[in-house]
Write an enzyme that holds these catalytic residues in place. Structure first.
Site, PDB file in Angstrom:
ATOM      1  N   PRO A 140       0.682  -1.315   0.129  1.00 44.18           N
ATOM      2  CG  PRO A 140      -0.050  -1.092   2.213  1.00 44.18           C
ATOM      3  CD  PRO A 140       0.749  -1.836   1.219  1.00 44.18           C
ATOM      4  CG  HIS A 141       2.104   2.823  -3.216  1.00 43.65           C
ATOM      5  ND1 HIS A 141       1.728   1.598  -3.496  1.00 43.65           N
ATOM      6  CD2 HIS A 141       1.837   3.510  -4.347  1.00 43.65           C
ATOM      7  CE1 HIS A 141       1.259   1.313  -4.700  1.00 43.65           C
ATOM      8  NE2 HIS A 141       1.324   2.725  -5.330  1.00 43.65           N
ATOM      9  N   GLY A 142       0.734   5.877  -1.381  1.00 46.46           N
ATOM     10  CA  GLY A 142       0.205   7.002  -1.979  1.00 46.46           C
ATOM     11  C   GLY A 142       0.836   8.287  -1.703  1.00 46.46           C
TER      12      GLY A 142
END
Length: 149
Positions: free
Chosen positions: A66-68
């Site tokens: 997960p990233h952003g």
């Protein structure tokens, strides 16, 4: 980007007890906040979930990334969690997840570039079956770090 300079022992959890995706993201976001990488957990998680809505970050082989990009990030980093039990996550191979890499990256252009470089470096390691096996068998923070150094 040199991953060995990004890895921080305070952000690596070897025995996560999270029972689902939300708990895993909460726990790792908390580590990022306590260590000073982010200044607002809720804003950071909102940006992570926005990215999740665009497509699954479960890359298969029991791994999720997960990233952003987020304005709440003060310093680029990655929190790594090895779960005690497999959790449900939308993945490319329809398996669950046992290891989560939660990336903290700022929203400006320089951070966007670093974000891509960091993802590419981690992905190149995780593309090797031997590296994934070592992560799944890791018993310590050092075991996890050795995969990337």
């Amino acid at each position: 980007m040199d991953l060995s300079k990004i890895l921080d022992d305070r952000l690596i959890c070897i025995d996560m007890l999270s029972k689902n995706k939300d708990e895993a993201i909460d726990e790792l976001s908390g580590k990022l906040k306590i260590a000073g990488y982010i200044d607002d957990i809720e804003s950071f998680k909102k940006d992570i979930y926005h990215r999740e809505s665009l497509g699954s970050t479960g890359i298969g082989n029991y791994i999720a990334i997960p990233h952003g990009r987020s304005d709440s990030v003060k310093e680029i980093g990655v929190a790594i969690g090895k779960l005690k039990q497999e959790i449900e996550w939308e993945t490319l191979d329809d398996k669950g997840v046992k290891i989560v890499f939660l990336f903290a990256v700022g929203n400006d252009n320089e951070n966007a570039e670093k974000h891509l470089m960091l993802l590419a470096e981690v992905a190149s390691k995780l593309g090797k079956e031997e590296a994934v096996e070592k992560l799944l068998e890791a018993k310590s923070v050092e075991d996890i770090k050795k995969v990337f150094i």
